[in-house]
Design a protein around this motif. Structure first.
Motif, PDB file in Angstrom:
ATOM      1  N   LYS A 160      38.173  41.616  29.684  1.00 23.49           N
ATOM      2  CA  LYS A 160      37.381  40.426  30.000  1.00 23.49           C
ATOM      3  C   LYS A 160      38.240  39.394  30.725  1.00 23.49           C
ATOM      4  CE  LYS A 160      34.361  36.949  27.893  1.00 23.49           C
ATOM      5  NZ  LYS A 160      33.709  36.477  26.643  1.00 23.49           N
ATOM      6  N   THR A 161      39.440  39.164  30.223  1.00 22.38           N
ATOM      7  CA  THR A 161      40.330  38.195  30.864  1.00 22.38           C
ATOM      8  C   THR A 161      40.710  38.664  32.262  1.00 22.38           C
ATOM      9  OG1 THR A 161      41.199  37.547  28.699  1.00 22.38           O
ATOM     10  CG2 THR A 161      42.498  36.919  30.625  1.00 22.38           C
ATOM     11  N   LYS A 162      40.963  39.960  32.420  1.00 26.09           N
ATOM     12  CA  LYS A 162      41.293  40.486  33.749  1.00 26.09           C
ATOM     13  C   LYS A 162      40.171  40.210  34.731  1.00 26.09           C
ATOM     14  CE  LYS A 162      44.134  44.266  31.950  1.00 26.09           C
ATOM     15  NZ  LYS A 162      44.139  45.688  31.569  1.00 26.09           N
ATOM     16  N   GLU A 163      38.936  40.465  34.325  1.00 26.55           N
ATOM     17  CA  GLU A 163      37.824  40.265  35.251  1.00 26.55           C
ATOM     18  C   GLU A 163      37.577  38.785  35.527  1.00 26.55           C
ATOM     19  OE1 GLU A 163      36.186  42.484  37.228  1.00 26.55           O
ATOM     20  OE2 GLU A 163      37.893  43.630  36.503  1.00 26.55           O
ATOM     21  N   GLN A 164      37.808  37.933  34.549  1.00 31.20           N
ATOM     22  CA  GLN A 164      37.690  36.496  34.803  1.00 31.20           C
ATOM     23  C   GLN A 164      38.710  36.062  35.852  1.00 31.20           C
ATOM     24  OE1 GLN A 164      38.131  35.496  30.636  1.00 31.20           O
ATOM     25  NE2 GLN A 164      36.004  34.812  30.488  1.00 31.20           N
ATOM     26  N   ALA A 165      39.931  36.590  35.753  1.00 32.60           N
ATOM     27  CA  ALA A 165      40.965  36.276  36.743  1.00 32.60           C
ATOM     28  C   ALA A 165      40.581  36.792  38.126  1.00 32.60           C
ATOM     29  CB  ALA A 165      42.301  36.875  36.310  1.00 32.60           C
ATOM     30  N   VAL A 166      40.054  38.003  38.191  1.00 32.74           N
ATOM     31  CA  VAL A 166      39.727  38.609  39.482  1.00 32.74           C
ATOM     32  C   VAL A 166      38.537  37.905  40.133  1.00 32.74           C
ATOM     33  CG1 VAL A 166      38.952  40.724  40.622  1.00 32.74           C
ATOM     34  CG2 VAL A 166      40.760  40.820  38.904  1.00 32.74           C
ATOM     35  N   VAL A 167      37.525  37.548  39.367  1.00 32.91           N
ATOM     36  CA  VAL A 167      36.396  36.796  39.934  1.00 32.91           C
ATOM     37  C   VAL A 167      36.889  35.474  40.518  1.00 32.91           C
ATOM     38  CG1 VAL A 167      34.285  35.525  39.357  1.00 32.91           C
ATOM     39  CG2 VAL A 167      34.594  37.875  38.541  1.00 32.91           C
ATOM     40  N   ALA A 168      37.785  34.800  39.810  1.00 34.40           N
ATOM     41  CA  ALA A 168      38.344  33.545  40.324  1.00 34.40           C
ATOM     42  C   ALA A 168      39.115  33.787  41.613  1.00 34.40           C
ATOM     43  CB  ALA A 168      39.249  32.905  39.273  1.00 34.40           C
ATOM     44  N   ALA A 169      39.962  34.808  41.623  1.00 38.91           N
ATOM     45  CA  ALA A 169      40.780  35.089  42.801  1.00 38.91           C
ATOM     46  C   ALA A 169      39.924  35.430  44.016  1.00 38.91           C
ATOM     47  CB  ALA A 169      41.752  36.232  42.497  1.00 38.91           C
ATOM     48  N   LEU A 170      38.942  36.308  43.846  1.00 36.45           N
ATOM     49  CA  LEU A 170      38.103  36.723  44.975  1.00 36.45           C
ATOM     50  C   LEU A 170      37.219  35.580  45.465  1.00 36.45           C
ATOM     51  CD1 LEU A 170      37.154  40.323  43.794  1.00 36.45           C
ATOM     52  CD2 LEU A 170      38.746  39.702  45.626  1.00 36.45           C
ATOM     53  N   THR A 171      36.755  34.744  44.537  1.00 33.98           N
ATOM     54  CA  THR A 171      35.997  33.554  44.949  1.00 33.98           C
ATOM     55  C   THR A 171      36.864  32.653  45.805  1.00 33.98           C
ATOM     56  OG1 THR A 171      34.574  33.596  42.988  1.00 33.98           O
ATOM     57  CG2 THR A 171      34.784  31.495  44.130  1.00 33.98           C
ATOM     58  N   ALA A 172      38.077  32.391  45.348  1.00 30.41           N
ATOM     59  CA  ALA A 172      38.977  31.486  46.064  1.00 30.41           C
ATOM     60  C   ALA A 172      39.390  32.046  47.416  1.00 30.41           C
ATOM     61  CB  ALA A 172      40.208  31.195  45.211  1.00 30.41           C
ATOM     62  N   MET A 173      39.623  33.352  47.482  1.00 30.84           N
ATOM     63  CA  MET A 173      39.998  33.958  48.761  1.00 30.84           C
ATOM     64  C   MET A 173      38.880  33.829  49.776  1.00 30.84           C
ATOM     65  SD  MET A 173      41.887  37.331  47.242  1.00 30.84           S
ATOM     66  CE  MET A 173      41.998  38.195  48.818  1.00 30.84           C
ATOM     67  N   GLY A 174      37.647  34.018  49.356  1.00 35.06           N
ATOM     68  CA  GLY A 174      36.495  33.810  50.221  1.00 35.06           C
ATOM     69  C   GLY A 174      36.318  34.821  51.330  1.00 35.06           C
ATOM     70  N   THR A 175      37.056  35.930  51.270  1.00 35.67           N
ATOM     71  CA  THR A 175      37.027  36.904  52.367  1.00 35.67           C
ATOM     72  C   THR A 175      36.586  38.290  51.924  1.00 35.67           C
ATOM     73  OG1 THR A 175      39.379  37.388  51.950  1.00 35.67           O
ATOM     74  CG2 THR A 175      38.871  35.735  53.630  1.00 35.67           C
ATOM     75  N   ALA A 176      36.135  38.414  50.683  1.00 31.23           N
ATOM     76  CA  ALA A 176      35.861  39.750  50.141  1.00 31.23           C
ATOM     77  C   ALA A 176      34.583  39.740  49.305  1.00 31.23           C
ATOM     78  CB  ALA A 176      37.053  40.220  49.298  1.00 31.23           C
ATOM     79  N   ALA A 195      43.503  32.103  41.101  1.00 27.00           N
ATOM     80  CA  ALA A 195      43.004  31.621  42.386  1.00 27.00           C
ATOM     81  C   ALA A 195      44.133  31.123  43.274  1.00 27.00           C
ATOM     82  CB  ALA A 195      41.990  30.507  42.156  1.00 27.00           C
ATOM     83  N   LEU A 196      45.016  30.313  42.717  1.00 29.75           N
ATOM     84  CA  LEU A 196      46.111  29.748  43.513  1.00 29.75           C
ATOM     85  C   LEU A 196      47.105  30.822  43.932  1.00 29.75           C
ATOM     86  CD1 LEU A 196      46.682  26.414  41.574  1.00 29.75           C
ATOM     87  CD2 LEU A 196      45.641  26.681  43.835  1.00 29.75           C
ATOM     88  N   ALA A 197      47.366  31.775  43.054  1.00 28.35           N
ATOM     89  CA  ALA A 197      48.265  32.875  43.414  1.00 28.35           C
ATOM     90  C   ALA A 197      47.668  33.707  44.543  1.00 28.35           C
ATOM     91  CB  ALA A 197      48.550  33.752  42.199  1.00 28.35           C
ATOM     92  N   ALA A 198      46.377  33.994  44.462  1.00 29.76           N
ATOM     93  CA  ALA A 198      45.722  34.812  45.480  1.00 29.76           C
ATOM     94  C   ALA A 198      45.674  34.103  46.836  1.00 29.76           C
ATOM     95  CB  ALA A 198      44.309  35.180  45.042  1.00 29.76           C
ATOM     96  N   LYS A 199      45.413  32.802  46.817  1.00 27.59           N
ATOM     97  CA  LYS A 199      45.378  32.063  48.085  1.00 27.59           C
ATOM     98  C   LYS A 199      46.762  31.976  48.708  1.00 27.59           C
ATOM     99  CE  LYS A 199      42.899  28.375  48.715  1.00 27.59           C
ATOM    100  NZ  LYS A 199      42.021  28.847  49.822  1.00 27.59           N
ATOM    101  N   GLY A 200      47.767  31.764  47.893  1.00 19.94           N
ATOM    102  CA  GLY A 200      49.139  31.748  48.385  1.00 19.94           C
ATOM    103  C   GLY A 200      49.505  30.580  49.275  1.00 19.94           C
TER     104      GLY A 200
END
Length: 261
Positions: A55-71, A198-203
């Motif tokens: 559950k925590t993994k998917e919460q992190a991934v949803v945040a990351a993909l939302t923030a990236m905005g490209t996928a 999110a911040l890690a994924a955006k970089g």
């Protein structure tokens, strides 16, 4: 020798159900080697690690993909996966709302549209009851929430931004924390998981990433848990973003240890 393909397929089914099988089949039709890497590395090695629950993994991934905005297609897959591993529609919506402070409103609105597509496909309902904490006392409420992850941050913000414009500090505290963090639904620990991912994924915001790594540690995340978030990010934003995040995590964790001595 570990059979990462078997481990990966088992984990993919655990996370995504039958949708995971279709993902492998789709990629396999284009490039079998890419499908192999997806299964063996992403799920057989990274997702199969046990420090964070699914559950925590998917919460992190949803945040990351939302923030990236490209996928958007991958975000849709992972919203399905988040529901499959036990996230409620309201929890997923909350993670997406939180991203407006870190990725902007367009990325948030696009992700919200993807969430609504998934809910239509699954037939799940989403509560429309407002959880806004109210318009009164936003600054004091925000200052309280901010102090839970960084006790001295109001002073730092004022010293940095008041010479430019005092409204900047007020916007950060009132909106970012008095409105968003104060909404409830997600515990502050998970809000920090989402923000770090999110911040890690955006970089693009290393100082803010370091700040929120420190906030995550203060909110109850361990250094090992934050490193696990970074390893997940290697799948979605690549190794440079993940390695930068891992180095930052170690440096911040060591600095906090020194702070407590």
């Amino acid at each position: 020798m570990t059979d990462y393909a078997s481990v990966g397929r088992k984990k993919l089914r655990e996370i995504d159900g039958e949708a995971g099988v279709r993902v492998e089949e789709t990629v396999n039709n284009v490039c079998p080697d890419l499908a192999r890497y997806l299964i063996e590395y992403s799920f057989g090695e990274i997702y199969a690690r046990e420090i964070l629950d699914n559950k925590t993994k998917e919460q992190a991934v949803v945040a990351a993909l939302t923030a990236m905005g490209t996928a958007a297609p991958q975000l849709k897959v992972h919203i399905h996966a988040a529901l499959h591993v036990g996230c409620t529609p309201e929890e997923i919506r909350e993670i997406i709302i939180q991203m407006c402070g870190y990725a902007g409103f367009p990325a948030t609105l696009n992700a919200m549209g993807t969430l609504m597509e998934v809910l239509k496909e699954t037939g799940l309902a989403l509560s429309k009851v407002s959880v806004h904490a109210g318009s009164e006392g936003r600054y004091e409420r925000g200052k309280d929430w901010l102090s839970r992850i960084a006790p001295d941050q109001e002073r730092v913000l004022k010293e940095t931004f008041d010479p430019i414009n005092p409204d900047i500090t007020r916007y950060v505290i009132e909106f970012g924390y008095g409105d968003i963090y104060a909404r409830g639904i997600l515990p502050i620990r998970i809000r920090q998981v989402a923000t770090i991912a999110a911040l890690a994924a955006k970089g693009t915001a290393p100082s803010q990433l370091r700040f929120h790594i420190g906030g995550g540690l203060r909110a109850g995340l361990s250094e090992n848990e934050i490193v696990e978030i970074m390893l997940l990010i290697s799948i979605y934003a690549g190794f440079p973003a993940a390695l930068n995040g891992i180095v930052a995590t170690r440096e911040v964790a060591e600095a906090l240890k020194d702070e407590k001595r």
